[in-house]
Motif scaffolding. Structure first.
Motif: not given
Length: 255
Positions: A1-16
């Motif tokens: 099984m190929k897993t999805i990369e984990k990203l901390d979305y909370e650290k993205l700015w509202n513009s991003e």
């Protein structure tokens, strides 16, 4: 099984954040989600797009306000530069420049120039325009400014004041149409369904071994890895004392 990369979305700015979210949806759409039994989960993810658009609009308004503040400071600096240099010429009391400095001082005093930077946005714009127009109509003031090497600063002040006025009118128009939304709550709900979608992608690889999920996972991970690296780099710059909040948002990768 190929897993999805984990990203901390909370650290993205509202513009991003809305841009990243929309890009992930676009990728998922390219890989025939219905055939991969992902139509339902993806539909829930897409349901958040209209609210994310409102965050984008709200953030553009915030960025415009920031640009407005920066432009206001710049025109203030030009005003103070003219005042400061004129005072310096008067203090030097040199025969070659003193008379011209007196003429410029008289012009500045006429318009109470030292109080201009403290005026409200609209008043400052009008007063700078009035002061510069007065100088442009007075050949003696024009000549004095040129002789003291202040003419270029006056031109830059005119340009910056016009730039400010354009930004101010744009913000005023935007404020009449932009809806104020709870970006934090919208993002939290959207991220919840996005993570659930990724969970389905991982589980369905086991449940439907006859289907090829690898192209979808590979493309999602390429984008997520890019933003993961960019966020890590920004965190490293912050740790070293950089004012990352003054930086430009993360650029979207090509492709």
């Amino acid at each position: 099984m190929k897993t999805i990369e984990k990203l901390d979305y909370e650290k993205l700015w509202n513009s991003e954040h809305p841009l990243v979210y929309n890009r992930l949806v676009t990728i998922a759409d390219k890989h025939d989600p219905a055939a991969l039994h992902l139509g339902g989960p993806l539909a829930r993810v897409k349901a958040h797009l209209p609210l994310l658009v409102k965050i984008e609009a709200q953030e553009r308004g915030s960025l415009l306000s920031k640009k407005l503040e920066e432009t206001d400071k710049q025109r203030d600096n030009f005003v103070w530069s003219i005042i400061g240099m004129t005072r310096a010429y008067l203090t030097a009391n040199l025969p070659a420049t003193y008379d011209n400095a007196l003429k410029v001082k008289s012009w500045l005093d006429k318009h109470d120039a030292s109080s201009i930077p403290a005026a409200n946005y609209t008043s400052e714009t009008e007063r700078i325009n009035d002061m510069l127009t007065d100088a442009e109509r007075n050949t003696d003031i024009q000549a004095a400014l040129a002789a003291l090497n202040l003419a270029d600063i006056a031109i830059q002040l005119r340009t910056k004041n016009q730039e400010f006025d354009t930004l101010f009118m744009q913000r005023k128009a935007d404020q009449a149409t932009i809806e104020t939304v709870d970006a934090k709550a919208i993002r939290a709900n959207a991220d919840k369904d996005l993570r659930r979608f990724f969970t389905f992608v991982e589980l369905y690889q086991v449940e439907y071994p006859e289907l090829d999920y690898e192209p979808l996972v590979k493309e999602l991970n390429t984008l997520l890895s890019y933003y993961k690296a960019q966020l890590a780099a920004r965190a490293a710059r912050r740790a070293k004392g950089a004012k990352v909040e003054e930086e430009q948002p993360i650029e979207e990768p090509e492709g």
